[in-house]
Write a protein that holds these residues in place. Structure first.
Motif, PDB file in Angstrom:
ATOM      1  N   ASP A  34       0.819  -1.212   0.000  1.00  0.00           N
ATOM      2  CA  ASP A  34       0.000   0.000   0.000  1.00  0.00           C
ATOM      3  C   ASP A  34       0.851   1.259   0.000  1.00  0.00           C
ATOM      4  OD1 ASP A  34      -2.127   1.539   2.547  1.00  0.00           O
ATOM      5  OD2 ASP A  34      -1.929   1.921   0.384  1.00  0.00           O
ATOM      6  N   GLY A  36      -0.194   4.120  -0.060  1.00  0.00           N
ATOM      7  CA  GLY A  36      -0.939   5.183   0.610  1.00  0.00           C
ATOM      8  C   GLY A  36      -0.840   5.158   2.116  1.00  0.00           C
ATOM      9  N   TYR A  78      -7.726   3.896   7.819  1.00  0.00           N
ATOM     10  CA  TYR A  78      -7.509   4.106   6.388  1.00  0.00           C
ATOM     11  C   TYR A  78      -8.614   4.956   5.787  1.00  0.00           C
ATOM     12  CZ  TYR A  78      -3.938   0.571   7.028  1.00  0.00           C
ATOM     13  OH  TYR A  78      -2.841  -0.110   7.475  1.00  0.00           O
ATOM     14  N   GLY A  79      -8.377   5.397   4.572  1.00  0.00           N
ATOM     15  CA  GLY A  79      -9.309   6.297   3.921  1.00  0.00           C
ATOM     16  C   GLY A  79     -10.698   5.701   3.724  1.00  0.00           C
ATOM     17  N   ASP A  80     -10.779   4.365   3.704  1.00  0.00           N
ATOM     18  CA  ASP A  80     -12.095   3.729   3.507  1.00  0.00           C
ATOM     19  C   ASP A  80     -12.784   3.451   4.836  1.00  0.00           C
ATOM     20  OD1 ASP A  80     -10.949   0.262   2.976  1.00  0.00           O
ATOM     21  OD2 ASP A  80     -10.572   1.726   4.571  1.00  0.00           O
ATOM     22  N   SER A  82     -11.599   1.660   7.347  1.00  0.00           N
ATOM     23  CA  SER A  82     -11.117   0.463   8.040  1.00  0.00           C
ATOM     24  C   SER A  82     -10.010   0.849   9.018  1.00  0.00           C
ATOM     25  CB  SER A  82     -10.601  -0.569   7.030  1.00  0.00           C
ATOM     26  OG  SER A  82      -9.541  -0.016   6.251  1.00  0.00           O
ATOM     27  N   LEU A 124      -1.079  -5.491   5.769  1.00  0.00           N
ATOM     28  CA  LEU A 124      -0.633  -4.466   4.825  1.00  0.00           C
ATOM     29  C   LEU A 124       0.848  -4.200   4.961  1.00  0.00           C
ATOM     30  CD1 LEU A 124      -3.755  -3.921   4.714  1.00  0.00           C
ATOM     31  CD2 LEU A 124      -3.151  -1.547   4.286  1.00  0.00           C
ATOM     32  N   PHE A 193       2.436  11.220   1.230  1.00  0.00           N
ATOM     33  CA  PHE A 193       1.961  10.434   0.082  1.00  0.00           C
ATOM     34  C   PHE A 193       2.829  10.658  -1.152  1.00  0.00           C
ATOM     35  CE2 PHE A 193      -1.587   9.244   2.471  1.00  0.00           C
ATOM     36  CZ  PHE A 193      -2.280  10.326   2.961  1.00  0.00           C
ATOM     37  N   ILE A 216      -2.708  11.441  -5.452  1.00  0.00           N
ATOM     38  CA  ILE A 216      -1.697  10.507  -4.955  1.00  0.00           C
ATOM     39  C   ILE A 216      -1.762   9.193  -5.715  1.00  0.00           C
ATOM     40  CG2 ILE A 216      -1.869  11.580  -2.675  1.00  0.00           C
ATOM     41  CD1 ILE A 216      -3.214   9.001  -1.682  1.00  0.00           C
ATOM     42  N   ASP A 218      -1.821   5.586  -5.183  1.00  0.00           N
ATOM     43  CA  ASP A 218      -2.150   4.780  -4.010  1.00  0.00           C
ATOM     44  C   ASP A 218      -2.557   3.357  -4.379  1.00  0.00           C
ATOM     45  OD1 ASP A 218      -4.634   5.023  -1.322  1.00  0.00           O
ATOM     46  OD2 ASP A 218      -2.882   3.735  -1.623  1.00  0.00           O
ATOM     47  N   GLY A 220      -3.167   1.041  -2.484  1.00  0.00           N
ATOM     48  CA  GLY A 220      -4.102   0.495  -1.498  1.00  0.00           C
ATOM     49  C   GLY A 220      -5.535   0.942  -1.681  1.00  0.00           C
ATOM     50  N   THR A 221      -5.770   1.842  -2.652  1.00  0.00           N
ATOM     51  CA  THR A 221      -7.143   2.261  -2.961  1.00  0.00           C
ATOM     52  C   THR A 221      -7.554   1.594  -4.268  1.00  0.00           C
ATOM     53  OG1 THR A 221      -7.053   4.365  -1.769  1.00  0.00           O
ATOM     54  CG2 THR A 221      -8.563   4.247  -3.631  1.00  0.00           C
ATOM     55  N   ILE A 301     -12.057  14.693  -0.080  1.00  0.00           N
ATOM     56  CA  ILE A 301     -10.710  14.160   0.214  1.00  0.00           C
ATOM     57  C   ILE A 301      -9.670  15.265   0.154  1.00  0.00           C
ATOM     58  CG2 ILE A 301      -8.936  12.554  -0.583  1.00  0.00           C
ATOM     59  CD1 ILE A 301     -11.160  10.764  -1.661  1.00  0.00           C
ATOM     60  N   PHE A 303      -7.816  15.796  -2.587  1.00  0.00           N
ATOM     61  CA  PHE A 303      -7.028  15.576  -3.800  1.00  0.00           C
ATOM     62  C   PHE A 303      -7.474  14.268  -4.445  1.00  0.00           C
ATOM     63  CE2 PHE A 303      -4.678  12.960  -0.920  1.00  0.00           C
ATOM     64  CZ  PHE A 303      -4.332  13.745   0.172  1.00  0.00           C
ATOM     65  N   ILE A 305      -7.198  10.466  -6.108  1.00  0.00           N
ATOM     66  CA  ILE A 305      -6.492   9.238  -5.758  1.00  0.00           C
ATOM     67  C   ILE A 305      -6.384   8.358  -6.989  1.00  0.00           C
ATOM     68  CG2 ILE A 305      -6.358   7.205  -4.282  1.00  0.00           C
ATOM     69  CD1 ILE A 305      -7.895   8.624  -2.187  1.00  0.00           C
TER      70      ILE A 305
HETATM   71  O1  LIG Z   1      -5.998   4.453   3.157  1.00  0.00           O
HETATM   72  C1  LIG Z   1      -5.588   4.836   2.102  1.00  0.00           C
HETATM   73  N1  LIG Z   1      -4.940   4.011   1.225  1.00  0.00           N
HETATM   74  N2  LIG Z   1      -4.667   2.701   1.570  1.00  0.00           N
HETATM   75  C2  LIG Z   1      -5.646   1.840   1.951  1.00  0.00           C
HETATM   76  N3  LIG Z   1      -6.932   2.039   1.821  1.00  0.00           N
HETATM   77  C3  LIG Z   1      -7.685   0.905   2.344  1.00  0.00           C
HETATM   78  C4  LIG Z   1      -6.687  -0.066   2.919  1.00  0.00           C
HETATM   79  C5  LIG Z   1      -5.351   0.485   2.564  1.00  0.00           C
HETATM   80  C6  LIG Z   1      -5.719   6.248   1.683  1.00  0.00           C
HETATM   81  C7  LIG Z   1      -4.641   7.074   1.689  1.00  0.00           C
HETATM   82  C8  LIG Z   1      -4.793   8.417   1.371  1.00  0.00           C
HETATM   83  C9  LIG Z   1      -6.053   8.858   1.041  1.00  0.00           C
HETATM   84 BR1  LIG Z   1      -6.265  10.696   0.625  1.00  0.00          BR
HETATM   85  C10 LIG Z   1      -7.148   8.042   1.031  1.00  0.00           C
HETATM   86  C11 LIG Z   1      -6.981   6.696   1.336  1.00  0.00           C
END
Ligand SMILES: O=C(NNC1=NCCC1)c1ccc(Br)cc1
Length: 330
Positions: A34, A36, A78-80, A82, A124, A193, A216, A218, A220-221, A301, A303, A305
């Motif tokens: 990831d 991110g 995390y951004g979602d 979790s 992760l 990031f 970014i 990312d 992980g998104t 957000i 910005f 992704i």
């Molecule tokens: O958490 C973020 N990336 N990674 C992961 N997402 C879910 C599990 C891992 C993420 C990072 C920056 C921004 Br802005 C939004 C989301």
């Protein structure tokens, strides 16, 4: 030194899992690499039993090279939405032939329901910048930061693919993994990031729209999250596409195949083209006539992704030496 390993997509390419060796003798866990975030955390023998459903557990008591960092803790969201939290060990971690002998391995004591229900994801491995690491009282380095001094070149590359395994490589750029030139762009690491700026986009065979898109890279998104003006322009070209508040996103007819979407990289006119089929992210119902869009808005957000929907159309170099991103078609 160099290394690397396969990145295998889960259903709908929602995430990619990579085998990572931890401890002595090795315990192999499949981790979501990831860019991110910057914590390496794993399901473990310490994870609350009710929050484990099928994941492989790292057990530090079975590793002769594990050393507990007494009093160290971590907690991440995390951004979602979790999240997970726990304690910290140092142990030997390898990705293919690349080994870091004293890597902070964050063992989960608690994980949120999103991780519990993701039975193939054992944790992760963050490859964001060190400022994002959550370990207290002292932040820990990422696998890449620890490995960088020994790498032939201070880079890692992401070669994610649609529906089939791709690869993460460390320390070298595989000339057979991409076509044409790699266009390098500057990165702003001030937020932790891999943050860069695209000069604009094009929809299908349409003209290129010059508009600055800061975002970014990312891994992980899952999706490609863009400014609402861009998203509205894209779905406005598709008969039957609409914003569905129940699904909290744009949906579209899975057929006919939607238009390609291209985003610019650099100021010489280079672009990465997402084939329209990448925008049919997943069917929303059992009939398979309506699809959830792989491009969605980035409102709230701050910005864009460039998640897996975008990254799987490219060969991407994450250059930790020059703090740049390299983009190539493939
Ligand atoms: O958490 C973020 N990336 N990674 C992961 N997402 C879910 C599990 C891992 C993420 C990072 C920056 C921004 Br802005 C939004 C989301």
């Amino acid at each position: 030194s160099t290394g690397g390993a396969v990145a295998t997509p889960e259903d709908h390419d929602v995430e990619y899992l990579t085998p990572v060796s931890i401890g002595t003798p090795e315990q192999i866990l499949n981790l979501d690499i990831d860019t991110g975030s910057s914590d390496l955390w794993v399901f473990s023998s310490e994870t609350s039993r009710s929050e484990v459903k099928g994941q492989t557990l790292y057990d530090p008591s079975n590793s002769s090279t594990a050393q507990k960092l007494e009093g160290y803790t971590w907690s991440i969201s995390y951004g979602d939405g979790s999240s997970s939290a726990g304690e910290v060990y140092l142990d030997t971690v390898s990705i293919g032939a690349l080994t870091v002998s004293s890597q902070a391995v964050e063992v989960a004591q608690k994980v949120s329901s999103e991780f519990t229900s993701d039975s193939n994801n054992d944790g992760l491995l963050g490859l964001g910048f060190g400022s994002l690491n959550t370990v207290q009282p002292n932040a820990q380095k990422t696998f890449f930061d620890n490995a960088m001094p020994a790498l032939d070149s201070p880079v890692f590359t992401a070669d994610l693919k649609a529906g089939i395994p791709g690869r993460y490589n460390f320390g070298y750029i595989d000339p057979n993994a991409y076509t044409g030139n790699i266009t390098y762009v500057s990165v702003d690491d001030s937020q932790g990031f891999w943050d860069w700026t695209s000069p604009g986009y094009a929809i299908g065979s349409g003209s290129f729209e010059n508009t600055t898109i800061k975002g970014i890279a990312d891994t992980g998104t899952s999706l490609l999250l863009l400014p609402s003006s861009v998203v509205s322009a894209y779905y406005g070209k598709i008969s039957g596409a609409k914003y569905d508040s129940t699904q909290a996103g744009y949906v579209l007819p899975c057929s006919p195949t939607p238009p390609d979407f291209a985003f610019g990289v650099g100021d010489d006119g280079a672009a990465i083209v997402l084939p329209g089929k990448y925008i049919n992210y997943a069917p929303t119902g059992s009939s398979g006539t309506t699809c959830f869009g792989g491009i969605q808005g980035d409102s709230g957000i701050g910005f864009a992704i460039f998640g897996d929907v975008a990254l799987k159309a490219a060969f991407v170099v994450f250059d930790g030496g020059s703090k740049t991103l390299g983009w190539a078609s493939k």
